[in-house]
Design an enzyme around this catalytic site. Sequence first.
Site, short mmCIF file in Angstrom:
data_model
loop_
_atom_site.label_atom_id
_atom_site.label_comp_id
_atom_site.label_asym_id
_atom_site.label_seq_id
_atom_site.Cartn_x
_atom_site.Cartn_y
_atom_site.Cartn_z
N SER A 20 14.24 81.69 -52.54
CA SER A 20 14.20 82.93 -51.77
C SER A 20 13.63 82.75 -50.36
O SER A 20 12.63 82.08 -50.15
CB SER A 20 13.35 83.96 -52.52
OG SER A 20 13.27 85.14 -51.75
N LYS A 71 17.04 92.20 -62.46
CA LYS A 71 17.27 93.53 -61.86
C LYS A 71 17.51 94.61 -62.92
O LYS A 71 17.21 95.78 -62.70
CB LYS A 71 18.47 93.49 -60.91
CG LYS A 71 18.16 92.73 -59.62
CD LYS A 71 19.39 92.64 -58.73
CE LYS A 71 19.28 91.48 -57.79
NZ LYS A 71 18.93 91.77 -56.44
N ALA A 135 23.52 92.62 -59.03
CA ALA A 135 24.02 92.69 -57.65
C ALA A 135 25.45 93.23 -57.63
O ALA A 135 25.80 94.06 -56.77
CB ALA A 135 23.95 91.31 -57.00
N GLY A 247 25.19 85.53 -47.78
CA GLY A 247 24.46 86.76 -48.05
C GLY A 247 23.20 86.97 -47.21
O GLY A 247 22.38 87.84 -47.54
#
Length: 284
Positions: A20, A71, A135, A247
């Site tokens: 990340s 998520k 996502a 992205g």
Amino acid sequence: MRENSITKIYGVLGYPAKHSFSPAMHNAAFKYLKVKARYEKFEKSPQDLDGFLKTLSKNNIYGLNVTIPYKEKVLPYLNGYKSYGVRTIGAANTIVVEKNGKLKGFNTDYLGFYRHISELGLRPKRVAIIGAGGAAKAICYILAKKNAAEIYIYDIQKYKALDLVKKYNELFPECRFRPAATLEGLGLKDKDLLINASPVGMRDEDPLLIEASMLDSGIFVYDLIYNPPETKLLTQAKDKGCRYANGLGMLLYQGVESLGFWIKPKKPPIETMRQALEEAVKRC
Ligand code: NAP
């Protein structure tokens, strides 16, 4: 009650999380805004997830971003509030820890994706998506809201693509969602946008997802992965003469939206955050 004088901790929760760039972007923003806070990576295995999420307040953690594969798994912990986006999409990527320890959940992925594709001048009508996780759900939501006509979805776990398609066909009857049983079934020759929303491409040893013969130069290829900056899929797209993007832009804008929730009423410094990401790319 937590003290105002202590350094507030924020971070990205994932497994893996080491890829990340969010710490670079958020720590630069905190520094610019002179906010007493720091942003870390929380790489937590599935066995450690429950204990971690139940002790956020105790550990002085005020907010989280949530990444792969959590998520959807964080939803049962959102005991404070779930935004309309979280309830509709069924995935959260942003958590605010309230003073009473309760967790509020938001989804900023769809906003991040939309801001980036708008910047790229894309108005996709016929879309193919690889991956049907958190996502992908966010992306489907915003594409359908913004008048996409047809979205084909392939996931290695067929039931995930089927579930997503069923739910979104009911939510958005004006957009045709279809599951693809294979990558060939995505029908790329008549699509204007291909999105990789799977983690395939994050690791050097990952395979190339799409055969060269499946791509025509008219399709835009968008890989949600930004580290590495050019996945095998994007190299393939470049070689075939397609327009393409990674992205990083989505990361920036979803991060801007998340930070907005944490530092209200202050405003996120977008250019500082963008610069920090560009520097992180140069370092990797
Ligand atoms: P996720 O919830 O785990 O969903 C990924 C889905 O892809 C899973 O269903 C997974 O199946 C599936 N998959 C794995 N290998 C596949 C393959 N070979 N073909 C088709 N599907 C496959 O993860 P996520 O949170 O949606 O994230 C997906 C990717 O997007 C990650 O690389 C993440 O870093 C990236 N992302 C980037 C941004 C950004 O701001 N740029 C934002 C969000 C996500 P299994 O469950 O079997 O693995």
